[in-house]
Write an enzyme that holds these catalytic residues in place. Structure first.
Site, mmCIF file in Angstrom:
data_model
loop_
_atom_site.group_PDB
_atom_site.id
_atom_site.type_symbol
_atom_site.label_atom_id
_atom_site.label_comp_id
_atom_site.label_asym_id
_atom_site.label_seq_id
_atom_site.Cartn_x
_atom_site.Cartn_y
_atom_site.Cartn_z
ATOM 1 N N ASP A 63 0.005 -7.353 -7.047
ATOM 2 C CA ASP A 63 -1.349 -7.770 -7.137
ATOM 3 C C ASP A 63 -1.245 -8.818 -5.843
ATOM 4 O O ASP A 63 -0.765 -9.940 -5.979
ATOM 5 C CB ASP A 63 -2.067 -8.130 -8.096
ATOM 6 C CG ASP A 63 -3.483 -8.520 -8.114
ATOM 7 O OD1 ASP A 63 -3.920 -8.676 -6.803
ATOM 8 O OD2 ASP A 63 -4.220 -8.648 -8.920
ATOM 9 N N LYS A 101 3.493 7.837 21.070
ATOM 10 C CA LYS A 101 3.470 9.405 21.557
ATOM 11 C C LYS A 101 4.366 9.234 22.705
ATOM 12 O O LYS A 101 4.150 8.587 23.885
ATOM 13 C CB LYS A 101 2.015 9.780 21.743
ATOM 14 C CG LYS A 101 1.457 9.994 20.419
ATOM 15 C CD LYS A 101 -0.194 10.461 20.609
ATOM 16 C CE LYS A 101 -0.920 10.591 19.548
ATOM 17 N NZ LYS A 101 -0.280 11.733 18.433
ATOM 18 N N LYS A 124 -9.098 20.347 19.254
ATOM 19 C CA LYS A 124 -8.197 19.178 19.316
ATOM 20 C C LYS A 124 -7.364 18.916 20.310
ATOM 21 O O LYS A 124 -6.410 19.662 20.682
ATOM 22 C CB LYS A 124 -7.374 19.247 17.936
ATOM 23 C CG LYS A 124 -6.453 17.999 17.634
ATOM 24 C CD LYS A 124 -5.678 18.420 16.196
ATOM 25 C CE LYS A 124 -4.629 16.995 16.278
ATOM 26 N NZ LYS A 124 -5.196 15.611 16.005
ATOM 27 N N HIS A 161 -7.059 2.914 21.340
ATOM 28 C CA HIS A 161 -6.456 4.207 21.901
ATOM 29 C C HIS A 161 -6.763 4.313 23.348
ATOM 30 O O HIS A 161 -6.256 4.564 24.287
ATOM 31 C CB HIS A 161 -6.617 5.388 21.015
ATOM 32 C CG HIS A 161 -6.017 5.059 19.746
ATOM 33 N ND1 HIS A 161 -5.074 4.391 19.295
ATOM 34 C CD2 HIS A 161 -6.827 5.764 18.649
ATOM 35 C CE1 HIS A 161 -4.856 4.608 17.970
ATOM 36 N NE2 HIS A 161 -6.176 5.338 17.551
ATOM 37 N N GLY A 178 0.791 -1.163 0.028
ATOM 38 C CA GLY A 178 -0.083 -0.156 0.144
ATOM 39 C C GLY A 178 0.822 1.244 0.040
ATOM 40 O O GLY A 178 0.735 2.217 0.612
ATOM 41 N N LEU A 218 -0.985 6.847 4.387
ATOM 42 C CA LEU A 218 -0.524 6.556 5.516
ATOM 43 C C LEU A 218 0.980 6.610 4.902
ATOM 44 O O LEU A 218 1.726 7.065 5.875
ATOM 45 C CB LEU A 218 -0.781 4.991 6.238
ATOM 46 C CG LEU A 218 -0.174 4.672 7.200
ATOM 47 C CD1 LEU A 218 0.007 5.617 8.465
ATOM 48 C CD2 LEU A 218 -0.219 3.139 7.676
ATOM 49 N N THR A 274 1.222 3.477 -2.104
ATOM 50 C CA THR A 274 0.750 4.618 -2.749
ATOM 51 C C THR A 274 -0.322 5.386 -2.136
ATOM 52 O O THR A 274 -0.701 6.337 -2.447
ATOM 53 C CB THR A 274 0.296 4.453 -4.296
ATOM 54 O OG1 THR A 274 -0.757 3.455 -4.175
ATOM 55 C CG2 THR A 274 1.446 3.836 -5.196
ATOM 56 N N GLY A 275 -0.644 4.853 -0.761
ATOM 57 C CA GLY A 275 -1.625 5.367 0.213
ATOM 58 C C GLY A 275 -1.175 6.592 0.819
ATOM 59 O O GLY A 275 -0.029 7.011 0.971
ATOM 60 N N ASP A 316 -0.269 0.676 17.452
ATOM 61 C CA ASP A 316 -1.177 1.578 17.911
ATOM 62 C C ASP A 316 -0.431 2.820 18.082
ATOM 63 O O ASP A 316 0.389 2.978 19.073
ATOM 64 C CB ASP A 316 -1.812 1.177 19.263
ATOM 65 C CG ASP A 316 -2.915 2.090 19.790
ATOM 66 O OD1 ASP A 316 -2.756 3.239 19.403
ATOM 67 O OD2 ASP A 316 -3.819 1.949 20.501
ATOM 68 N N HIS A 317 -0.593 3.681 17.177
ATOM 69 C CA HIS A 317 0.510 4.946 17.001
ATOM 70 C C HIS A 317 0.599 6.059 18.433
ATOM 71 O O HIS A 317 1.179 6.395 18.820
ATOM 72 C CB HIS A 317 0.051 5.804 15.890
ATOM 73 C CG HIS A 317 -1.248 6.563 15.861
ATOM 74 N ND1 HIS A 317 -2.281 6.209 15.390
ATOM 75 C CD2 HIS A 317 -1.272 7.816 16.524
ATOM 76 C CE1 HIS A 317 -3.366 6.752 15.621
ATOM 77 N NE2 HIS A 317 -2.757 7.972 16.180
ATOM 78 N N LYS A 337 -4.193 -0.980 12.591
ATOM 79 C CA LYS A 337 -5.750 -1.155 13.230
ATOM 80 C C LYS A 337 -6.546 -0.786 11.705
ATOM 81 O O LYS A 337 -6.092 0.044 10.976
ATOM 82 C CB LYS A 337 -5.949 -0.306 14.308
ATOM 83 C CG LYS A 337 -6.240 1.445 13.963
ATOM 84 C CD LYS A 337 -6.586 2.004 15.328
ATOM 85 C CE LYS A 337 -7.046 3.445 15.138
ATOM 86 N NZ LYS A 337 -8.083 3.730 14.240
#
Length: 492
Positions: free
Chosen positions: A85, A182, A345, A240, A12, A17, A14-15, A177-178, A148
């Site tokens: 693929d 942190k 936020k 989270h 993935g 993330l 080219t996505g 789990d980002h 996730k």
């Protein structure tokens, strides 16, 4: 400091993330000397790109997200593209040949990370194909990194885990789990276990309640289709929010090894009080944002964000009272809330300590000021301890004062982003800040009971305005216990 040699294979590539998080994080590791010159990154996706097209896209993503230097061209020369693929046998065979060729060029000792930055329905089949085509059998180590959501409920999570475990052992699986990457989330353990002033008080004798808030100003944006299938409970609470609760509630581990820390987190999650279907409305509140105003803009409701959302009953807000039935925490509510299109936020934890039996300094002022420990996770990383003291010229009335430490003064270039920290941990084999299967299972068990209760009743949506702090019922949830949310935007 270890400088691992590795080939990173990104499914993935080219996505969004990969562009916003993975490429910049790998570059920061390279900039900071945390990755050896002998590394390669292989990007996989359906598009018929060449290496040059891929490298141009990587460079463009770096220019958007981080400060680059004269080494950027040398860095992107380590990137290779392979049109792929996930359902085709030839794709895996060709990838195998490419990896062996690159490992000869870069002397990576056969160390491989397979990062699945794509839809979770492909996780199981990719894992099986990596095994059946010999891609996970190399002279070095191989690790599988999974984003996730890990399942849609406990049953689907078990099925997915069983599929992956056919090909990879638990110690080879890195569930990201980002939030666990942190800085201030990792600091929860340090604040607790390195300070007697807190750990001796970290129990139901001295703490009245703990509040965990994670709010966003954004709506669903381009994630409408995914989000409507998920909702706030699956998207935020199951992973989270409950991870932060586990860190706050866990017992002190006997040492700082991965196994001991995970063991204590699992014990905390096992202690979550299960909520019966008919009790859900007493413990949890769901919401969906309506129209409103924020930062001078008029905002649409969730149901107006996309045509397919017109009749949606998906929650964009969750508030809950979580009880932990063990000796340390019996009777102490952990209040959690998370939502979209809220006033600010912010991700923060508020630990409210019990007031003393009789406070002589409140007699002239009806409003009490309990001691608070506030852990700001974002945007203003740091901790603040709220105490009461007499201010000059203020008579004999106690007023709140703040003892604060913030990370704001640290140069952002040297402050690792969550993904940078987690990618490095994966390269050196440290699984402490990744989610173990047992944590996933107990979290889903708890969330499934909430979701089944909601499924039995019809939601009255929308029930909070964009730009607010959620539904009225979320405030009443605390008021009936004699508490209130410590507001994000106000100095309490």
């Amino acid at each position: 400091m270890q400088t691992p040699k590795v080939t990173i294979v990104i499914f993935g590539a080219t996505g969004d993330l990969a562009k916003r998080k993975l490429f910049p994080s790998i570059y920061k590791l390279y900039q900071n000397g945390k990755i050896d010159e002998d590394f390669a990154v292989v990007g996989l996706a359906r598009r018929p790109w060449t290496n040059d097209v891929f490298r141009d896209n990587v460079k463009a993503s770096l220019d958007q997200e981080v400060s680059t230097d004269e080494n950027v061209d040398k860095f992107i020369s380590h990137f290779y593209y392979h049109s792929f693929d996930v359902t085709e046998t030839d794709s895996y065979n060709n990838l195998h040949g490419l990896l062996e060729e690159l490992e000869g060029t870069y002397q990576t000792s056969g160390n491989r990370i397979f990062y699945l930055a794509m839809a979770p329905e492909y996780f199981g089949s990719i894992a099986k194909n990596l095994q059946s085509h010999g891609l996970k059998n190399s002279p070095g180590w191989t690790r599988l990194v999974i984003e996730k959501p890990f399942g849609h409920d406990l049953e689907s999570a078990k099925e997915l885990n069983n599929e992956i475990r056919v090909a990879f052992d638990e110690e080879q699986i890195y569930r990201i789990d980002h939030y666990l990457g942190k800085e201030m989330v990792q600091n929860i353990e340090v604040i607790r276990f390195a300070n007697g002033i807190f750990e001796h008080l970290w129990n139901n004798r001295f703490i009245s309640n703990i509040q965990v808030t994670s709010s966003e100003k954004l709506g669903v944006e381009e994630r409408a289709r995914y989000y409507d299938h998920s909702g706030a409970a699956r998207d935020m609470v199951q992973n989270h929010m409950l991870q932060m609760v586990a860190l706050l509630a866990m017992e002190p581990p006997i040492n700082l090894s991965t196994d001991e820390i995970r063991s204590e987190k699992v014990r905390a999650l096992r202690s979550l009080r299960m909520i019966e279907k008919e009790q859900v409305q007493d413990y949890f509140v769901r919401g969906q944002y309506g129209s409103g105003h924020l930062d001078g803009q008029e905002l649409r409701s969730y149901r107006e964000e996309a045509d397919e959302l017109a009749q949606s009953n998906t929650e964009t807000f969750v508030a809950g009272k979580v009880m932990i039935d063990n000796y340390r925490w019996a009777g102490v509510p952990f209040y959690i809330r998370t939502g979209k299109r809220m006033a600010e936020k912010c991700t923060k934890i508020v630990v409210e300590f019990k007031d003393i039996p009789m406070n002589l300094y409140y007699k002239e002022e009806p409003k009490k000021h309990p001691n608070l420990l506030v852990i700001n996770i974002q945007p203003n990383e740091g901790i603040t301890l709220y105490l009461n003291a007499k201010k000059a010229g203020a008579g004999s009335i106690a007023q709140p004062i703040q003892l604060s430490y913030t990370n704001n003064g640290i140069d952002g270039i040297n402050t690792p982003e969550a993904y940078e920290k987690l990618l490095y941990d994966c390269m050196i084999g440290d699984t402490t800040n990744f989610t173990h299967w047992d944590e996933v299972a107990y979290s889903w068990r708890f969330i499934d009971s909430i979701l089944s209760g909601w499924a039995a009743t019809e939601a009255d949506f929308p029930n909070y305005a964009s730009g607010s702090m959620g539904p009225k019922a979320a405030h009443e949830l605390l008021e009936k216990d004699g508490f209130h949310w410590w507001q994000i935007s106000e100095e309490e």
